[in-house]
Design a protein around this motif. Structure first.
Motif, PDB file in Angstrom:
ATOM      1  N   VAL A   1       0.813  -1.222   0.000  1.00 14.51           N
ATOM      2  CA  VAL A   1       0.000   0.000   0.000  1.00 14.51           C
ATOM      3  C   VAL A   1       0.845   1.270   0.000  1.00 14.51           C
ATOM      4  N   GLY A   2       2.156   1.101  -0.151  1.00 13.10           N
ATOM      5  CA  GLY A   2       3.020   2.266  -0.313  1.00 13.10           C
ATOM      6  C   GLY A   2       3.206   3.099   0.938  1.00 13.10           C
ATOM      7  N   LEU A   3       3.415   2.457   2.087  1.00 11.46           N
ATOM      8  CA  LEU A   3       3.686   3.196   3.315  1.00 11.46           C
ATOM      9  C   LEU A   3       5.073   3.821   3.259  1.00 11.46           C
ATOM     10  N   ASP A   4       5.239   4.926   3.948  1.00 11.92           N
ATOM     11  CA  ASP A   4       6.508   5.653   3.953  1.00 11.92           C
ATOM     12  C   ASP A   4       7.633   4.793   4.537  1.00 11.92           C
ATOM     13  N   GLU A   5       8.754   4.750   3.847  1.00  7.55           N
ATOM     14  CA  GLU A   5       9.852   3.869   4.249  1.00  7.55           C
ATOM     15  C   GLU A   5      10.452   4.268   5.588  1.00  7.55           C
ATOM     16  N   HIS A   6      10.671   5.564   5.781  1.00  7.76           N
ATOM     17  CA  HIS A   6      11.240   6.019   7.049  1.00  7.76           C
ATOM     18  C   HIS A   6      10.311   5.705   8.219  1.00  7.76           C
ATOM     19  N   ALA A   7       9.012   5.979   8.030  1.00  6.03           N
ATOM     20  CA  ALA A   7       8.055   5.693   9.102  1.00  6.03           C
ATOM     21  C   ALA A   7       8.016   4.204   9.424  1.00  6.03           C
ATOM     22  N   CYS A   8       8.107   3.358   8.403  1.00  5.63           N
ATOM     23  CA  CYS A   8       8.105   1.915   8.636  1.00  5.63           C
ATOM     24  C   CYS A   8       9.350   1.472   9.391  1.00  5.63           C
ATOM     25  N   ALA A   9      10.476   2.111   9.116  1.00  3.25           N
ATOM     26  CA  ALA A   9      11.693   1.790   9.866  1.00  3.25           C
ATOM     27  C   ALA A   9      11.522   2.139  11.337  1.00  3.25           C
ATOM     28  N   VAL A  10      10.907   3.283  11.608  1.00  5.67           N
ATOM     29  CA  VAL A  10      10.653   3.661  12.998  1.00  5.67           C
ATOM     30  C   VAL A  10       9.683   2.688  13.656  1.00  5.67           C
ATOM     31  N   LEU A  11       8.623   2.311  12.935  1.00  4.18           N
ATOM     32  CA  LEU A  11       7.656   1.373  13.483  1.00  4.18           C
ATOM     33  C   LEU A  11       8.288   0.019  13.781  1.00  4.18           C
ATOM     34  N   GLU A  12       9.241  -0.383  12.964  1.00  4.80           N
ATOM     35  CA  GLU A  12       9.953  -1.636  13.262  1.00  4.80           C
ATOM     36  C   GLU A  12      10.737  -1.503  14.561  1.00  4.80           C
ATOM     37  N   GLY A  13      11.372  -0.358  14.748  1.00  2.00           N
ATOM     38  CA  GLY A  13      12.093  -0.130  16.004  1.00  2.00           C
ATOM     39  C   GLY A  13      11.160  -0.084  17.199  1.00  2.00           C
ATOM     40  N   LEU A  14       9.983   0.515  17.028  1.00  2.00           N
ATOM     41  CA  LEU A  14       9.012   0.571  18.112  1.00  2.00           C
ATOM     42  C   LEU A  14       8.508  -0.825  18.487  1.00  2.00           C
ATOM     43  N   ALA A  15       8.451  -1.720  17.501  1.00  2.00           N
ATOM     44  CA  ALA A  15       8.046  -3.100  17.797  1.00  2.00           C
ATOM     45  C   ALA A  15       8.995  -3.733  18.796  1.00  2.00           C
ATOM     46  N   SER A  16      10.274  -3.466  18.623  1.00  2.00           N
ATOM     47  CA  SER A  16      11.258  -4.009  19.556  1.00  2.00           C
ATOM     48  C   SER A  16      11.132  -3.348  20.932  1.00  2.00           C
ATOM     49  N   SER A  17      10.964  -2.023  20.944  1.00  5.69           N
ATOM     50  CA  SER A  17      10.845  -1.303  22.209  1.00  5.69           C
ATOM     51  C   SER A  17       9.616  -1.763  23.004  1.00  5.69           C
ATOM     52  N   ALA A  18       8.524  -2.028  22.293  1.00  3.92           N
ATOM     53  CA  ALA A  18       7.274  -2.393  22.960  1.00  3.92           C
ATOM     54  C   ALA A  18       7.297  -3.787  23.545  1.00  3.92           C
ATOM     55  N   THR A  19       8.138  -4.656  23.012  1.00  3.99           N
ATOM     56  CA  THR A  19       8.097  -6.057  23.418  1.00  3.99           C
ATOM     57  C   THR A  19       9.331  -6.506  24.179  1.00  3.99           C
ATOM     58  N   ARG A  20      10.355  -5.671  24.266  1.00  2.71           N
ATOM     59  CA  ARG A  20      11.611  -6.061  24.915  1.00  2.71           C
ATOM     60  C   ARG A  20      11.855  -5.345  26.214  1.00  2.71           C
ATOM     61  N   ARG A  21      10.777  -4.859  26.851  1.00  2.96           N
ATOM     62  CA  ARG A  21      10.946  -4.179  28.135  1.00  2.96           C
ATOM     63  C   ARG A  21      11.434  -5.177  29.182  1.00  2.96           C
ATOM     64  N   ALA A  22      12.395  -4.734  29.988  1.00  2.29           N
ATOM     65  CA  ALA A  22      13.041  -5.645  30.934  1.00  2.29           C
ATOM     66  C   ALA A  22      12.120  -5.980  32.099  1.00  2.29           C
ATOM     67  N   LEU A  23      12.253  -7.226  32.582  1.00  2.00           N
ATOM     68  CA  LEU A  23      11.538  -7.632  33.786  1.00  2.00           C
ATOM     69  C   LEU A  23      12.245  -7.129  35.025  1.00  2.00           C
TER      70      LEU A  23
END
Length: 363
Positions: free
Chosen positions: A341-363
């Protein structure tokens, strides 16, 4: 995509700018309510405290959902105000959730109902301090919910963009409130299958934490239905992974990180996916012990005992594996959406990074 396109400095600047948008809106509300005197001022002050802090994930996903779908120039201040509306929605849910769960603290400070109950005691007013605290929490939660709608409506974008975003917000609020009631009902029954717990997780948290904020932002950018559907492929599994991580933090998290007492979800009797898996996988005696202990007062040794039961059942490892699987599904779907659907490449790179931040929070 590297997933590293939003560095620490950019993230801090975003949080600073977002806080300025929140503060500006709350200043408007404080001035509006000033004629009501000290009681209203206390309510607004508590609202400020509840909205402050946190990871700002919902606002970030709204902002980058907009950036992913945007095809034209925009005023940064307007999208920040729109993103801030999601933080007001979240604060509303926290205030109500803490009251329903009878939580004592939130982010290291007294939960709203506890703080107002203590005010009642300190002032030696007649009546029931607990009832006063509960009333204050209900009303503040309602006020924050109303403000989230108002801030999005008045974000500064034209209504042909704001209208579709408000439609998403309407859906989001209905889902999270109904999901909260599912959670209350599951706890009242004192039992939940893994499927039941996943349904609660999806509607109480996962959708409103990531999928719907993405949709609000993308709708403001004029995204097509296909683009919104593509963002669901990323946002929904990531939201589920995000909440599963929260479930682990609620049992195994360090209070210095979570702002909650150790094993708080166990004390509150939360029938999470983690607990449902443990009850299914543990030996009968261990399962009975865990089931009986949920929702009771627990000391440090008892919390450690229940953590051990969950670990030995394999549930902890299963949830970690599920988080990894869901996060990978989300990142894969994002890459596919970028091309489809032609999403912005830079925004998708940030969203990929946010995926890691959202799921890798330390216990």
């Amino acid at each position: 995509m590297t997933g590293q396109a939003w560095d620490q400095g950019d993230q801090q600047q975003f949080r600073t700018d977002l806080q300025a948008a929140i503060d500006g809106f709350l200043d408007e509300q404080a001035a509006r309510l000033a004629p009501l005197g000290d009681d209203a001022a206390r309510l607004v002050a508590e609202g400020r405290a509840v909205v402050s802090g946190g990871k700002r994930f919902r606002a970030a996903f709204c902002y980058w959902g907009f950036r992913a779908a945007a095809r034209e120039q925009y005023d940064e201040r307007t999208i920040l105000r729109a993103a801030a509306s999601l933080e007001l929605l979240h604060a509303s849910a926290l205030v109500h959730d803490d009251l329903m769960d009878a939580s004592d603290t939130r982010r290291g400070r007294p939960a709203t109902h506890r703080g107002f109950a203590e005010l009642h005691r300190d002032q030696t007013w007649p009546g029931d301090p607990q009832q006063y605290g509960a009333a204050a929490a209900i009303l503040l939660g309602d006020l924050l919910l109303s403000w989230s709608d108002e801030l999005l409506r008045r974000c500064g974008m034209p209504f042909d963009r704001v209208g579709p975003a408000l439609d998403v917000l309407d859906t989001c609020r209905s889902e999270v409130i109904a999901g909260q009631f599912l959670d209350v009902s599951v706890q009242a029954r004192g039992r939940a299958t893994v499927e039941d717990a996943m349904t609660v997780l999806r509607y109480k948290s996962a959708k409103y934490s990531i999928e719907r904020p993405l949709h609000v932002g993308a709708a403001l950018a004029g995204a097509s239905p296909d683009a919104l559907a593509a963002l669901t492929g990323y946002g929904l599994p990531l939201g589920e992974a995000f909440q599963l991580r929260d479930d682990l933090l609620g049992v195994f998290g360090d209070p210095a990180t979570t702002g909650k007492p150790a094993g708080d979800d166990l004390v509150e009797g939360k029938r999470t996916v983690l607990v449902a898996l443990a009850l299914e996988g543990a030996p009968a005696a261990d399962a009975a012990r865990l089931d009986a202990a949920l929702g009771t007062t627990l000391g440090e040794e008892e919390v450690a005992e229940l953590r051990g039961i969950i670990d030995r059942s394999g549930a902890h490892a299963q949830v970690e594996e599920k988080i990894d699987d869901l996060a990978q599904r989300a990142v894969t779907a994002l890459a596919e959406a970028r091309s489809a659907v032609g999403l912005d490449e830079h925004a998708c790179a940030v969203l990929e990074g946010l995926a890691s931040s959202a799921t890798r929070r330390a216990l």
